[in-house]
Design a protein around this motif. Sequence first.
Motif, PDB file in Angstrom:
ATOM      1  N   ASN A 165       0.806  -1.224   0.000  1.00  0.00           N
ATOM      2  CA  ASN A 165       0.000   0.000   0.000  1.00  0.00           C
ATOM      3  C   ASN A 165       0.837   1.272   0.000  1.00  0.00           C
ATOM      4  O   ASN A 165       0.293   2.372   0.128  1.00  0.00           O
ATOM      5  N   GLY A 166       2.149   1.133  -0.157  1.00  0.00           N
ATOM      6  CA  GLY A 166       3.013   2.302  -0.294  1.00  0.00           C
ATOM      7  C   GLY A 166       3.309   3.037   0.989  1.00  0.00           C
ATOM      8  O   GLY A 166       3.707   4.212   0.950  1.00  0.00           O
ATOM      9  N   TYR A 167       3.158   2.374   2.141  1.00  0.00           N
ATOM     10  CA  TYR A 167       3.475   3.002   3.420  1.00  0.00           C
ATOM     11  C   TYR A 167       4.922   2.674   3.791  1.00  0.00           C
ATOM     12  O   TYR A 167       5.236   1.546   4.151  1.00  0.00           O
ATOM     13  N   GLY A 168       5.790   3.655   3.675  1.00  0.00           N
ATOM     14  CA  GLY A 168       7.196   3.429   3.971  1.00  0.00           C
ATOM     15  C   GLY A 168       8.072   3.802   2.788  1.00  0.00           C
ATOM     16  O   GLY A 168       7.591   3.937   1.657  1.00  0.00           O
ATOM     17  N   PRO A 169       9.377   3.932   3.023  1.00  0.00           N
ATOM     18  CA  PRO A 169      10.312   4.356   1.960  1.00  0.00           C
ATOM     19  C   PRO A 169      10.798   3.187   1.107  1.00  0.00           C
ATOM     20  O   PRO A 169      12.004   2.940   0.984  1.00  0.00           O
ATOM     21  N   TRP A 170       9.858   2.476   0.486  1.00  0.00           N
ATOM     22  CA  TRP A 170      10.232   1.300  -0.290  1.00  0.00           C
ATOM     23  C   TRP A 170      10.832   1.703  -1.627  1.00  0.00           C
ATOM     24  O   TRP A 170      10.441   2.712  -2.220  1.00  0.00           O
ATOM     25  N   VAL A 171      11.781   0.906  -2.108  1.00  0.00           N
ATOM     26  CA  VAL A 171      12.415   1.176  -3.399  1.00  0.00           C
ATOM     27  C   VAL A 171      12.344  -0.072  -4.264  1.00  0.00           C
ATOM     28  O   VAL A 171      12.071  -1.173  -3.784  1.00  0.00           O
ATOM     29  N   VAL A 172      12.602   0.117  -5.553  1.00  0.00           N
ATOM     30  CA  VAL A 172      12.563  -0.977  -6.525  1.00  0.00           C
ATOM     31  C   VAL A 172      13.940  -1.611  -6.611  1.00  0.00           C
ATOM     32  O   VAL A 172      14.960  -0.909  -6.620  1.00  0.00           O
ATOM     33  N   LEU A 173      13.978  -2.948  -6.683  1.00  0.00           N
ATOM     34  CA  LEU A 173      15.258  -3.663  -6.706  1.00  0.00           C
ATOM     35  C   LEU A 173      16.194  -3.151  -7.800  1.00  0.00           C
ATOM     36  O   LEU A 173      17.353  -2.860  -7.549  1.00  0.00           O
ATOM     37  N   GLY A 174      15.688  -3.056  -9.006  1.00  0.00           N
ATOM     38  CA  GLY A 174      16.550  -2.672 -10.125  1.00  0.00           C
ATOM     39  C   GLY A 174      17.000  -1.231 -10.116  1.00  0.00           C
ATOM     40  O   GLY A 174      17.996  -0.887 -10.762  1.00  0.00           O
ATOM     41  N   ASP A 175      16.297  -0.364  -9.379  1.00  0.00           N
ATOM     42  CA  ASP A 175      16.635   1.054  -9.388  1.00  0.00           C
ATOM     43  C   ASP A 175      17.737   1.414  -8.387  1.00  0.00           C
ATOM     44  O   ASP A 175      18.446   2.412  -8.569  1.00  0.00           O
ATOM     45  N   HIS A 176      17.889   0.637  -7.331  1.00  0.00           N
ATOM     46  CA  HIS A 176      18.861   0.969  -6.281  1.00  0.00           C
ATOM     47  C   HIS A 176      19.641  -0.275  -5.846  1.00  0.00           C
ATOM     48  O   HIS A 176      19.673  -0.608  -4.654  1.00  0.00           O
ATOM     49  N   ALA A 187      22.080  -3.741  -1.817  1.00  0.00           N
ATOM     50  CA  ALA A 187      23.134  -4.722  -1.525  1.00  0.00           C
ATOM     51  C   ALA A 187      23.892  -4.337  -0.258  1.00  0.00           C
ATOM     52  O   ALA A 187      24.206  -5.194   0.575  1.00  0.00           O
ATOM     53  N   THR A 188      24.163  -3.039  -0.106  1.00  0.00           N
ATOM     54  CA  THR A 188      24.855  -2.571   1.099  1.00  0.00           C
ATOM     55  C   THR A 188      24.006  -2.803   2.342  1.00  0.00           C
ATOM     56  O   THR A 188      24.499  -3.262   3.378  1.00  0.00           O
ATOM     57  N   PHE A 189      22.719  -2.487   2.235  1.00  0.00           N
ATOM     58  CA  PHE A 189      21.800  -2.687   3.355  1.00  0.00           C
ATOM     59  C   PHE A 189      21.736  -4.168   3.726  1.00  0.00           C
ATOM     60  O   PHE A 189      21.757  -4.544   4.904  1.00  0.00           O
ATOM     61  N   ALA A 190      21.691  -5.029   2.701  1.00  0.00           N
ATOM     62  CA  ALA A 190      21.654  -6.468   2.963  1.00  0.00           C
ATOM     63  C   ALA A 190      22.914  -6.928   3.685  1.00  0.00           C
ATOM     64  O   ALA A 190      22.855  -7.777   4.589  1.00  0.00           O
ATOM     65  N   LEU A 191      24.056  -6.363   3.314  1.00  0.00           N
ATOM     66  CA  LEU A 191      25.318  -6.765   3.930  1.00  0.00           C
ATOM     67  C   LEU A 191      25.366  -6.440   5.421  1.00  0.00           C
ATOM     68  O   LEU A 191      25.967  -7.188   6.207  1.00  0.00           O
ATOM     69  N   VAL A 192      24.738  -5.342   5.828  1.00  0.00           N
ATOM     70  CA  VAL A 192      24.841  -4.928   7.234  1.00  0.00           C
ATOM     71  C   VAL A 192      23.650  -5.380   8.075  1.00  0.00           C
ATOM     72  O   VAL A 192      23.653  -5.165   9.293  1.00  0.00           O
TER      73      VAL A 192
END
Length: 338
Positions: free
Chosen positions: A158-169, A174-179
């Motif tokens: 429903n678009g609540y939160g700062p969600w981003v698209v995988l291919g765009d960022h 990847a950095t967020f996943a690492l930490v």
Amino acid sequence: MNDLEYGTRDKRGDWRPKDPLKVGPLLDFPWSPIRVLKWLPAYFFPWNVTFMAVGALFWFFLTPSRETLQTLSWDWPLLLLLRNSALILALYGALELHLYIRRAQGNRFKFNGKFPSEQPSSVFWFKSQSVDNALRTFGTGLPIWTAYEVLMLWCWANGYGPWVVLGDHPIWLATFALVLPLIHEVHFFCIHRLIHVPILYKWVHSVHHNSVNPSPWSALSMHPVEHLLYWSDVLIHLVIPSHPLLVLYHLQITGTGAVIGHVGFDKVEAGQEGAVDTHAYAHYLHHKYFEVNYADGMLPIDKWIGTWHDGTKDGDRMMQERYKKKVEKMNRGAAEQN
């Protein structure tokens, strides 16, 4: 395998590794880039890579469409609960069956030489640690885990939160996943230290600590309040730009990953000479001594505040000295009040 090549066993049958535990090198000083490079493979393999793989499997194949997630109903949350439960039943159940029911490797590499079934106690439902722990896992643990997942997926849909698209960022994600494992470690330390405050320990955290000799089902055996706190770290995805794939990875770290520190063995044997390191000793020492190793040692938080136990006799001595100072301080306080 001969576990005495890797550690020692005392007269009670308890086993400990020969080498002292070391905290992760990322923030441990003096800093050594060589030590960090040697540590990195263990950071990824086998656990975090496995958790990401399971998270990806769940996201791409076992999570309903965005359109479905937009509307709260009973059917798709039930689907998530069933898939999460099936995973935990398969993994935790397999470890319990192999190590504690069949006792396929005896007590080789087992920190506490006894098995929980040999010590029935009235602190557990039906006087059985495994039954009590499994009931708590499925009774409140998995429903609360799934409730957090439902909340996060519904917010994304429903678009609540700062969600981003995988291919765009890709670089940021990847950095967020690492930490994420490090974020979990910090959060775990904070809530863990909180629930060791006497009143919270008595009414909440003592449920988990009933399992002094932990086994796989002990991992998620908690009071419901602790379950709520434990999985609350996933709420960070409503604050920092993220993607549902990372949410599911994060939930695998906290949920599936909890078994690592509670398996009760240093190594799970695989074949005649092979074995998988569990890295469970740091958290086992917390269950044994209660006031050490509030985190798991990936970051040196306990070392900074003086509660790190490296599993050696020197670690025992430092712990006893700290206890002595604590008692002396409490006695001085009581004397001043009188």
